[in-house]
Design an enzyme around this catalytic site. Structure first.
Site, PDB file in Angstrom:
ATOM      1  N   CYS A  67     -29.710  25.365  30.085  1.00  0.00           N
ATOM      2  CA  CYS A  67     -28.431  25.878  29.589  1.00  0.00           C
ATOM      3  C   CYS A  67     -28.683  27.116  28.738  1.00  0.00           C
ATOM      4  O   CYS A  67     -28.118  27.264  27.655  1.00  0.00           O
ATOM      5  CB  CYS A  67     -27.675  24.811  28.814  1.00  0.00           C
ATOM      6  SG  CYS A  67     -28.608  24.089  27.444  1.00  0.00           S
TER       7      CYS A  67
ATOM      8  N   SER B 189     -33.274  12.842  31.024  1.00  0.00           N
ATOM      9  CA  SER B 189     -32.033  12.283  31.554  1.00  0.00           C
ATOM     10  C   SER B 189     -30.926  12.099  30.531  1.00  0.00           C
ATOM     11  O   SER B 189     -29.762  12.011  30.918  1.00  0.00           O
ATOM     12  CB  SER B 189     -32.327  10.931  32.209  1.00  0.00           C
ATOM     13  OG  SER B 189     -32.843  10.034  31.257  1.00  0.00           O
ATOM     14  N   ALA B 190     -31.240  11.971  29.241  1.00  0.00           N
ATOM     15  CA  ALA B 190     -30.202  11.664  28.246  1.00  0.00           C
ATOM     16  C   ALA B 190     -29.141  12.776  28.217  1.00  0.00           C
ATOM     17  O   ALA B 190     -29.475  13.958  28.331  1.00  0.00           O
ATOM     18  CB  ALA B 190     -30.847  11.511  26.864  1.00  0.00           C
ATOM     19  N   PRO B 191     -27.837  12.381  28.101  1.00  0.00           N
ATOM     20  CA  PRO B 191     -27.284  11.026  27.937  1.00  0.00           C
ATOM     21  C   PRO B 191     -26.876  10.361  29.235  1.00  0.00           C
ATOM     22  O   PRO B 191     -26.046   9.451  29.229  1.00  0.00           O
ATOM     23  CB  PRO B 191     -26.058  11.277  27.058  1.00  0.00           C
ATOM     24  CG  PRO B 191     -25.580  12.611  27.504  1.00  0.00           C
ATOM     25  CD  PRO B 191     -26.816  13.415  27.864  1.00  0.00           C
ATOM     26  N   GLY B 192     -27.383  10.796  30.380  1.00  0.00           N
ATOM     27  CA  GLY B 192     -27.150  10.093  31.634  1.00  0.00           C
ATOM     28  C   GLY B 192     -26.119  10.701  32.557  1.00  0.00           C
ATOM     29  O   GLY B 192     -25.782  10.086  33.579  1.00  0.00           O
ATOM     30  N   GLY B 193     -25.588  11.880  32.248  1.00  0.00           N
ATOM     31  CA  GLY B 193     -24.581  12.484  33.117  1.00  0.00           C
ATOM     32  C   GLY B 193     -25.125  12.836  34.490  1.00  0.00           C
ATOM     33  O   GLY B 193     -24.515  12.513  35.517  1.00  0.00           O
ATOM     34  N   LYS B 194     -26.276  13.481  34.532  1.00  0.00           N
ATOM     35  CA  LYS B 194     -26.852  13.895  35.822  1.00  0.00           C
ATOM     36  C   LYS B 194     -27.428  12.701  36.578  1.00  0.00           C
ATOM     37  O   LYS B 194     -27.349  12.628  37.801  1.00  0.00           O
ATOM     38  CB  LYS B 194     -27.921  14.958  35.597  1.00  0.00           C
ATOM     39  CG  LYS B 194     -27.382  16.245  34.976  1.00  0.00           C
ATOM     40  CD  LYS B 194     -28.478  17.243  34.757  1.00  0.00           C
ATOM     41  CE  LYS B 194     -27.942  18.508  34.118  1.00  0.00           C
ATOM     42  NZ  LYS B 194     -27.358  18.264  32.770  1.00  0.00           N
TER      43      LYS B 194
END
Length: 634
Positions: A374, A250-255
Site C-alpha cells: 500500500c 494475513s492479518a486481519p484476514g481480509g485477503k
C-alpha cells in the site's frame, strides 16, 4: 445560443414582412405577444449580452495572466516572511496555496513564464517547501513523493491523499449473493451502488443511517469491510479450488477470506502473520465469514519456507511505509523518513524471496506469487520486484487487472527490467482508491538464480571462513611470523597495523604452539610467498593494492578449492565406509600414518595451503588460521 435563435427569428420575420407575407411588422407582432413572452425575450437578450461580455473579460484576463510574470521570493524575502510570522505558518494558507498554484503554472511553461536569472531548480525547491508546509509533510518525505510524479500530478496526489476514500464492502458469496445483500442493506437505509465493472462482489457505500460495522448482516458474516485496492492482489492471485495457498502476512484476514471465497472452501490456506495479537482478529473474521479451509499460524514470514513449502500459490501483502493510505493514517506524513523506507524495503526483499522459495515450480495449476504493497514509492515496489528477478528463477506475468497504471521501468537514476511494466499501480487521485502496487510472478524452477559477481565474492569469503573455522574442540594456534617478505606483504595489506599487537600475537602463537604446528605453518607460509610472487611495495601500489590483485584468478582458485573440498569429502566418506568393514588391525595401521606430519602428498595439507593462499589474497593482513590438535573429520 438563445440570442442567436432570437436574432434568426427576427431576421426571418423581417424578411417575410418585406415580402408581404404577414403585412407590416411592429405593433401587430407586439400585440400578438403576451406580456410574459415579451419579458422572457428581454431577459434572454440581456443574458446573451452578459455572456458575451463575460467571455471577452475571461479572454482578456487569460492573456494578462500569461503575460504577467510570477515573482519567486528571494532568500531575503523568505527570511523576512519567517520573521514576520511569530506563530504558525509564514504565510496564510490561502496565500500559500496561491503561490503553489503560481509555481505550478510557471513550471508548466518555464521558458515563457520564468523570471530572468532564476533556474528551474529554485522553483522546484520552493514548491517542495510550500507543499510540505501546506499539507503538513516532512520535507524529505515530500521530496521523495514528488520524485514519483510530474509537478502538477504531485499536487493532485497530495490533495487526494487528504480526502477520505469511499467506504467499500465485499460481499461474502459463501453465505449470500451481492444482489440479495444490496437489497437487504437498502431496506436498512443504506445508499449503495456497485463498486466497479471489474469487481463482482464489491459494493460502494455512499450514505448510511446505520453503522456498517454493526448490522446483523455484518455480524452474520455476509460481508467484509475491505478497501477496493486490497481486493486487487487476490484477483491477481486467482486461487483455484483444491490448491495450497500461503498468505505470508494475513492479518486481519481480509485477503485470506477472499481467497477462501474464490476457492469455495476447497483446498488449504496457510494464513501466517508475525503478530499474535493481530492473528486473533484474523481467526475471528475467518470464523465469522464461514471459512473452513484456513490454518492460522504465527511465524516470521522469512522462516516460512523452512517450516512448510511446496505451495501452489503465495500472496505477500508486505509491510510498507503506508504512503498510499495517508487518507486513513495522517501520522504517515510526519513519521516516515527515507531511512525508514529503506529499512522497510530490505524487509520486503527478504519476505519476497521467502514467498518465492515457499512455492513449488512443479505445481500443475500454480507456481504463482503475488506481491503487493500500500505504498507508492519506487524503493518498496519496482526496486523490490527487480531484486527478486535477479536472485530467483522467476518472471513477471500479466496481473489480469484491466485498471491501474503500469509500473515504472525507470525513475531518476534507477533502471528496472522491461517486464516491470506488467505490474500495476493505483493512485488516489486517478482511481479514487488507496495507493497500491501489485506484481505477479511465475516461478520457472526451484533453483536459485546466481548472485551478482560482487555478492558471489562475499558469499565465497563466508564459505571459506566456514571451511577454515574452528575444529571440533574449538581450539587452535595462531600462525607465527614467517620470513621478512611475507611479513612486509601482510603489513601492507593490513594497512600498517600495530607492531606491538603483532609481536604479542607472535609470542602467544609460539607459546601455545608446538614444533609440529610451527613447521606446518612455515611450510604453508612459504607456499603462499612463492605463489604470490616477489613484487616490490611500489609495484603493488601501482597495481591497485591487494583488493584488485588478479580477481579472475582469485575466483578461479576459489572454485578449484571448492571442487577439491567436495572431492576430498567424497573420498573420505568412501574410505570411512570401507574402513568400517576392515579388520581393527588394518584400521589402526591406516590411521597411524595420518597422525604423522608428512606434509607432502597429503590432500588435506594441500587443501589447507590453497585456502590460506586465497584468504591472503582476499582479506590481506596478518594471516591467522587454526590448526586442529586432532585429525579433522570430513
Amino acid at each position: 445560443q438563445i440570442a442567436a435563435a432570437s436574432q434568426n427569428e427576427m431576421d426571418l420575420e423581417a424578411e417575410n414582412t418585406k415580402n408581404g407575407l404577414f403585412g407590416s411588422a411592429g405593433d401587430d407582432e407586439q400585440d400578438e405577444l403576451l406580456p410574459f413572452e415579451r419579458e422572457a425575450r428581454e431577459i434572454d437578450a440581456r443574458e446573451a449580452q452578459e455572456a458575451e461580455e463575460a467571455d471577452a473579460e475571461l479572454r482578456r484576463a487569460t492573456v494578462e495572466a500569461d503575460q504577467a510574470h510570477f515573482h519567486l521570493p528571494t532568500s531575503a524575502e523568505l527570511e523576512e516572511e519567517s520573521r514576520n510570522a511569530e506563530d504558525g505558518p509564514a504565510l496564510p494558507p490561502k496565500e500559500l496555496r496561491q503561490r503553489i498554484d503560481d509555481i505550478v503554472n510557471v513550471l508548466a511553461d518555464f521558458r515563457a513564464r520564468a523570471e530572468a536569472g532564476r533556474s528551474r531548480s529554485e522553483y522546484v525547491e520552493q514548491l517542495q517547501r510550500d507543499i510540505a508546509e501546506y499539507f503538513g509533510y516532512l520535507p524529505e518525505l515530500c521530496e521523495l513523493l514528488m520524485s514519483q510524479f510530474s509537478v502538477a500530478e504531485a499536487v493532485e496526489f497530495f490533495e487526494a491523499s487528504d480526502r477520505p476514500r469511499p467506504m467499500v464492502i465485499r460481499c461474502n458469496t459463501l453465505k449470500t449473493r451481492r444482489k440479495e445483500l444490496a437489497r437487504t442493506l437498502i431496506k436498512r437505509g443504506v445508499v449503495l451502488e456497485p463498486l466497479a465493472s471489474w469487481s463482482k462482489v464489491g459494493l460502494k457505500i455512499t450514505e448510511s443511517s446505520v453503522p456498517i460495522g454493526a448490522t446483523p448482516e455484518y455480524l452474520g458474516g455476509h460481508y467484509m469491510l475491505q478497501s477496493a485496492a486490497s481486493m486487487c492482489p487476490v484477483m491477481a492471485l486467482a486461487p483455484q479450488p483444491g490448491e495450497r495457498i500461503v498468505d505470508m502476512s494475513s492479518a486481519p484476514g481480509g485477503k485470506a477470506s477472499y481467497c477462501a471465497q474464490l476457492m469455495q472452501n476447497d483446498g488449504v490456506i496457510f494464513a501466517n502473520d508475525l503478530s499474535a495479537a493481530r492473528q486473533k482478529a484474523t481467526a475471528a473474521n475467518l470464523q465469522r465469514l464461514g471459512v473452513r479451509n484456513a490454518i492460522v499460524a504465527v511465524n516470521d514470514g522469512r522462516k516460512v519456507p523452512s517450516i512448510m513449502a511446496g505451495f501452489d500459490r503465495a500472496l505477500l501483502d508486505a509491510p510498507c511505509s503506508g504512503t498510499g493510505v495517508i487518507s486513513r493514517d495522517q501520522t504517515v506524513k510526519l513519521s516516515r523518513t527515507r531511512k525508514d523506507i529503506q529499512r522497510t524495503a530490505h524487509l520486503q526483499k527478504e519476505l519476497l524471496l521467502a514467498a518465492i522459495d515457499a512455492v513449488s515450480a512443479k505445481s500443475k495449476t500454480g507456481g504463482i506469487i503475488v506481491y503487493s504493497t500500500c505504498s507508492v514509492t519506487v524503493f518498496e515496489n519496482e526496486a523490490v520486484v527487480n531484486y527478486a528477478l535477479e536472485r530467483r528463477d522467476v518472471k513477471l506475468v500479466d496481473t489480469g487487472l484491466d485498471h491501474g497504471k503500469p509500473g515504472f521501468t525507470r525513475n531518476g537514476k534507477h533502471r528496472f527490467h522491461p517486464s516491470v511494466t506488467l505490474t500495476r499501480r493505483f493512485y488516489p487521485h486517478v482511481h479514487n482508491m488507496d495507493g497500491f502496487f501489485v506484481a505477479k510472478f511465475k516461478k520457472l524452477s526451484n533453483e536459485k538464480a546466481k548472485l551478482p559477481p560482487a555478492e558471489n565474492e562475499q558469499q565465497d569469503v563466508e564459505e571459506e571462513e566456514m571451511v577454515d573455522g574452528d575444529d571440533e574442540d574449538g581450539e587452535g594456534e595462531a600462525l607465527p611470523e614467517g620470513d621478512e617478505e611475507v611479513e612486509a606483504v601482510e603489513d601492507e595489506q593490513a594497512g600498517g597495523g600495530d607492531d606491538e599487537e603483532d609481536a604479542h600475537r607472535d609470542d602467544k602463537a609460539v607459546h601455545n604452539g608446538n614444533g609440529h604446528g610451527v613447521d606446518r605453518v612455515s611450510s604453508r607460509r612459504k607456499a603462499v610467498t612463492s605463489n604470490k610472487g616477489k613484487k616490490s611495495k611500489a609495484d603493488r601500489k601501482a597495481g591497485g593494492g591487494n583488493a584488485d590483485v588478479a580477481p579472475r584468478k582469485l575466483r578461479k582458485r576459489r572454485r578449484e578449492a571448492k571442487a577439491e573440498t567436495t572431492a576430498l569429502q567424497a573420498e573420505r566418506s568412501d574410505s570411512r565406509d570401507k574402513s568400517k568393514h576392515a579388520k581393527p588391525e588394518t584400521r589402526k595401521a591406516k590411521q597411524a600414518p595420518e597422525s604423522q606430519d608428512s606434509g607432502k602428498g597429503d590432500p588435506k595439507a594441500s587443501l589447507i595451503r590453497q585456502i590460506i593462499e586465497l584468504r591472503a589474497m582476499k582479506k590481506g593482513g596478518n594471516l591467522i588460521c587454526r590448526v586442529s590438535k586432532k585429525p579433522r573429520k570430513a
